[in-house]
Structure formats: structure tokens, C-alpha cells
Design a protein around this motif. Structure first.
Motif, PDB file in Angstrom:
ATOM      1  N   ILE A   1       3.944  -0.751   3.645  1.00 22.29           N
ATOM      2  CA  ILE A   1       3.079   0.427   3.652  1.00 22.29           C
ATOM      3  C   ILE A   1       3.961   1.671   3.583  1.00 22.29           C
ATOM      4  O   ILE A   1       4.903   1.808   4.360  1.00 22.29           O
ATOM      5  CB  ILE A   1       2.200   0.466   4.921  1.00 22.29           C
ATOM      6  CG1 ILE A   1       1.298  -0.766   4.980  1.00 22.29           C
ATOM      7  CG2 ILE A   1       1.364   1.749   4.963  1.00 22.29           C
ATOM      8  CD1 ILE A   1       0.519  -0.886   6.284  1.00 22.29           C
TER       9      ILE A   1
ATOM     10  N   ILE B   1       0.869  -1.186   0.000  1.00 21.85           N
ATOM     11  CA  ILE B   1       0.000   0.000   0.000  1.00 21.85           C
ATOM     12  C   ILE B   1       0.903   1.233   0.000  1.00 21.85           C
ATOM     13  O   ILE B   1       1.594   1.506   0.985  1.00 21.85           O
ATOM     14  CB  ILE B   1      -0.930   0.018   1.223  1.00 21.85           C
ATOM     15  CG1 ILE B   1      -1.822  -1.222   1.240  1.00 21.85           C
ATOM     16  CG2 ILE B   1      -1.771   1.291   1.243  1.00 21.85           C
ATOM     17  CD1 ILE B   1      -2.649  -1.367   2.504  1.00 21.85           C
ATOM     18  N   VAL B   2       0.911   1.948  -1.104  1.00 20.79           N
ATOM     19  CA  VAL B   2       1.719   3.155  -1.253  1.00 20.79           C
ATOM     20  C   VAL B   2       0.770   4.324  -1.482  1.00 20.79           C
ATOM     21  O   VAL B   2       0.020   4.348  -2.464  1.00 20.79           O
ATOM     22  CB  VAL B   2       2.712   3.029  -2.425  1.00 20.79           C
ATOM     23  CG1 VAL B   2       3.504   4.327  -2.596  1.00 20.79           C
ATOM     24  CG2 VAL B   2       3.659   1.855  -2.188  1.00 20.79           C
ATOM     25  N   ASP B   3       0.790   5.281  -0.571  1.00 23.22           N
ATOM     26  CA  ASP B   3      -0.094   6.436  -0.703  1.00 23.22           C
ATOM     27  C   ASP B   3       0.214   7.166  -2.012  1.00 23.22           C
ATOM     28  O   ASP B   3       1.380   7.364  -2.351  1.00 23.22           O
ATOM     29  CB  ASP B   3       0.106   7.374   0.484  1.00 23.22           C
ATOM     30  CG  ASP B   3      -0.977   8.429   0.564  1.00 23.22           C
ATOM     31  OD1 ASP B   3      -0.915   9.391  -0.228  1.00 23.22           O
ATOM     32  OD2 ASP B   3      -1.872   8.303   1.420  1.00 23.22           O
ATOM     33  N   PRO B   4      -0.789   7.587  -2.736  1.00 25.98           N
ATOM     34  CA  PRO B   4      -0.536   8.271  -4.009  1.00 25.98           C
ATOM     35  C   PRO B   4       0.221   9.594  -3.864  1.00 25.98           C
ATOM     36  O   PRO B   4       0.799  10.081  -4.838  1.00 25.98           O
ATOM     37  CB  PRO B   4      -1.946   8.505  -4.566  1.00 25.98           C
ATOM     38  CG  PRO B   4      -2.877   8.319  -3.435  1.00 25.98           C
ATOM     39  CD  PRO B   4      -2.226   7.361  -2.501  1.00 25.98           C
ATOM     40  N   LYS B   5       0.270  10.167  -2.670  1.00 27.39           N
ATOM     41  CA  LYS B   5       1.009  11.403  -2.455  1.00 27.39           C
ATOM     42  C   LYS B   5       2.497  11.157  -2.185  1.00 27.39           C
ATOM     43  O   LYS B   5       3.297  12.100  -2.220  1.00 27.39           O
ATOM     44  CB  LYS B   5       0.408  12.176  -1.280  1.00 27.39           C
ATOM     45  CG  LYS B   5      -1.013  12.672  -1.527  1.00 27.39           C
ATOM     46  CD  LYS B   5      -1.536  13.430  -0.314  1.00 27.39           C
ATOM     47  CE  LYS B   5      -2.969  13.890  -0.537  1.00 27.39           C
ATOM     48  NZ  LYS B   5      -3.506  14.588   0.667  1.00 27.39           N
ATOM     49  N   ALA B   6       2.871   9.921  -1.899  1.00 26.14           N
ATOM     50  CA  ALA B   6       4.281   9.602  -1.664  1.00 26.14           C
ATOM     51  C   ALA B   6       5.078   9.808  -2.955  1.00 26.14           C
ATOM     52  O   ALA B   6       4.558   9.618  -4.060  1.00 26.14           O
ATOM     53  CB  ALA B   6       4.421   8.169  -1.174  1.00 26.14           C
TER      54      ALA B   6
ATOM     55  N   GLY C   1       3.663   5.895   3.582  1.00 21.32           N
ATOM     56  CA  GLY C   1       2.726   6.963   3.888  1.00 21.32           C
ATOM     57  C   GLY C   1       2.805   8.145   2.930  1.00 21.32           C
ATOM     58  O   GLY C   1       3.697   8.230   2.073  1.00 21.32           O
ATOM     59  N   PRO C   2       1.904   9.118   3.098  1.00 23.82           N
ATOM     60  CA  PRO C   2       1.760  10.206   2.120  1.00 23.82           C
ATOM     61  C   PRO C   2       2.878  11.235   2.120  1.00 23.82           C
ATOM     62  O   PRO C   2       3.050  11.948   1.129  1.00 23.82           O
ATOM     63  CB  PRO C   2       0.440  10.854   2.539  1.00 23.82           C
ATOM     64  CG  PRO C   2       0.299  10.543   3.999  1.00 23.82           C
ATOM     65  CD  PRO C   2       0.873   9.169   4.155  1.00 23.82           C
ATOM     66  N   HIS C   3       3.632  11.343   3.203  1.00 20.38           N
ATOM     67  CA  HIS C   3       4.663  12.378   3.296  1.00 20.38           C
ATOM     68  C   HIS C   3       6.068  11.822   3.067  1.00 20.38           C
ATOM     69  O   HIS C   3       7.057  12.476   3.391  1.00 20.38           O
ATOM     70  CB  HIS C   3       4.596  13.049   4.674  1.00 20.38           C
ATOM     71  CG  HIS C   3       3.251  13.605   5.002  1.00 20.38           C
ATOM     72  ND1 HIS C   3       2.730  14.707   4.377  1.00 20.38           N
ATOM     73  CD2 HIS C   3       2.309  13.182   5.889  1.00 20.38           C
ATOM     74  CE1 HIS C   3       1.537  14.968   4.869  1.00 20.38           C
ATOM     75  NE2 HIS C   3       1.252  14.055   5.773  1.00 20.38           N
TER      76      HIS C   3
ATOM     77  N   ASP D   1       6.684   5.790   7.256  1.00 20.03           N
ATOM     78  CA  ASP D   1       5.621   6.750   7.545  1.00 20.03           C
ATOM     79  C   ASP D   1       6.248   8.071   7.977  1.00 20.03           C
ATOM     80  O   ASP D   1       7.476   8.246   7.939  1.00 20.03           O
ATOM     81  CB  ASP D   1       4.692   6.192   8.628  1.00 20.03           C
ATOM     82  CG  ASP D   1       3.303   6.800   8.590  1.00 20.03           C
ATOM     83  OD1 ASP D   1       3.036   7.644   7.718  1.00 20.03           O
ATOM     84  OD2 ASP D   1       2.486   6.437   9.461  1.00 20.03           O
TER      85      ASP D   1
END
Length: 261
Positions: A27, A9-14, A29-31, A47
Motif C-alpha cells: 500500500i 494499492i497505490v494512491d493516484p496522488k502518489a 499513500g497519497p503523500h 504512508d
């Protein structure tokens, strides 16, 4: 394309370089920002506001950029910066910083960090360090380049560990460890100069000779710290000025007193 396992799971904002590899069930996170060639192993969690450089390798199940274990921290978004070519083994935990300092935990480059190592908030880890299994660095610890920290060692908050030093197995480190020294035992004590490590790094005989003399002045001749500093300063001009400056700068910044022999 970035090589992301379908179960990750890779946040699209990463922001991940196209050459980054992300393993199963990891996983991100977004930042998070991850540089070229870095490998994120299975079940890792990356994260926080975490920036990772090039060609790092995170083995499975580490938690990188986790929230500081500091009861006063709250939910502020703080940072973790990691350099290049670090190897991080299984189950390691790296916390982001707190606003008690500048909000950033820093890990340099070319470090070898073994399983279950913990780097707490605001730690500043240099380059080319080796941290053996289950070494634990509390908040605000500073570690110089090329330091070696033995397995199951606990380092008290705010302690400074000097460049090229070596800490033995299962040490309790509550005071500062001077550069170039080998310490071990319980209670912890300075045993000798880390000559083996210095020779591996191609230190000249003149430099090693000067470092041996600094060891004697600090730990073997019964001098006060101020007297030792004056004698160490007088060693300049003997082919080891860089090492003399390193020692004097370390002593000037020391807050917790030195581990002695």
C-alpha cells in the motif's frame, strides 16, 4: 511503466518514478514520493508525507512513514525523508517526525537495516550505518555515519551515537556514545576503539593513533570532561584534524553525558 503488482494499492496522488517496483498487497499513500529504481516488497505500507530516494530496497511487511507513537502528536501531517541505496529488511517500522523538532525523521543513504528495526519520530540516521535485528531507536535519537548498532539494542530518546562507533548485542543505551568507540555490556561501558571498523575504512595509522589517544584522554586517565576536551584540542596538527574536530563537535553537542568505561 512503474511495475505495480495488480494486488497492490497505490494512491493516484502518489509520485513514483517509472522504474519503481511495488510488490503484491503493498500500500502506497497519497503523500508519498519514491525515486528511481526503488523496490517496495510485498505487504509493505508506505504512508505519511514520505520522500524516498533512488535504488532503495524494502523487503516484505515493513511500515514506512507511520504515525509517530507520541501521544501529543495529534493528526498533523509530518515527514519522513529517506536517501538512496538503503536496504530495509522485513517488519521494520519508521515513523514520521513531530513538531517538537522540525517535523522530519531522516534516514541517510547506504544503510543496512535488518529485520524488525524501529526508528521512532525525529530520529536522524546518518549514512553507511548497520542496524542489526530488533534495534530500537527512540524519539530524537541522532546516529552518525558508519555507526553499527547491535541486535536487540534499545536506545533512549535524545541519545547521540557518534560516527564510526559500534554498540554490542542487547545494549541498553541511555547516554551518548562517543565517536570511534566500541561499547557493550550491562551496564554499558566503553571497551576500546573500534579499530577493526576504522581499518576497513582505510583510516591511516596516524589517524588511528590519534583516536587511540582521544580514547585514553576521555576514558582512561581520570580527567574531567573539560580537561579532556583541552587535551584533545591539542592533538590538532598531528594528521587527524578531521577526527579531532568530529570528537570535539560531538562532545559540545552531548546532552545526556557519555557512556564511560
Amino acid at each position: 511503466m512503474t511495475r505495480i503488482h495488480p494486488t497492490a494499492i497505490v494512491d493516484p496522488k502518489a509520485e513514483l518514478d517509472d522504474s519503481v517496483s511495488v510488490g503484491p498487497y503493498a500500500i502506497v499513500g497519497p503523500h508519498v514520493r519514491i525515486g528511481a529504481g526503488t523496490v517496495v516488497g510485498a505487504h509493505c505500507v508506505i504512508d505519511g508525507k514520505t520522500t524516498i530516494g533512488r535504488d532503495n530496497r524494502f523487503h516484505p511487511s515493513s511500515s514506512i512513514g507511520c504515525m509517530p507513537q507520541d501521544m501529543s502528536h495529534g493528526l498533523a501531517l509530518t515527514e519522513l525523508h529517506i536517501g538512496d541505496r538503503n536496504t530495509v529488511f522485513q517488519y521494520c517500522t519508521f515513523s514520521t517526525g513531530t513538531h517538537k523538532e522540525d517535523g522530519v525523521t531522516r534516514v541517510g543513504s547506504d544503510n543496512w537495516i535488518m529485520a524488525t528495526v524501529h526508528l521512532a519520530h525525529d530520529v536522524q540516521l546518518g549514512n553507511h550505518c548497520v542496524l542489526a535485528n530488533s534495534a530500537t531507536l527512540a524519539g530524537h535519537v541522532r546516529v552518525g555515519d558508519w555507526a553499527v548498532i547491535g541486535g536487540l539494542t534499545g536506545v533512549h530518546q535524545f541519545v547521540h551515537i557518534g560516527a564510526h562507533s559500534m554498540i554490542g548485542f542487547q545494549a541498553h543505551v541511555s547516554q551518548d556514545v562517543a565517536p570511534y568507540m566500541t561499547v557493550d555490556g550491562n551496564p554499558l561501558a566503553v571497551r576500546a576503539v573500534n579499530v577493526t571498523g576504522l581499518k576497513r575504512r582505510d583510516f591511516s595509522e596516524a589517524r588511528i593513533r590519534a583516536i587511540r589517544q582521544m580514547h585514553k584522554l576521555l576514558f582512561r586517565q581520570g580527567l574531567t570532561l573539560d580537561e579532556s576536551k583541552a587535551e584533545i584540542a591539542a592533538l590538532q596538527g598531528q594528521g587527524a584534524d578531521e577526527d579531532v574536530r568530529c570528537m570535539l563537535d560531538f562532545l559540545a553537542a552531548s546532552k545526556r553525558g557519555l557512556v564511560r568505561g
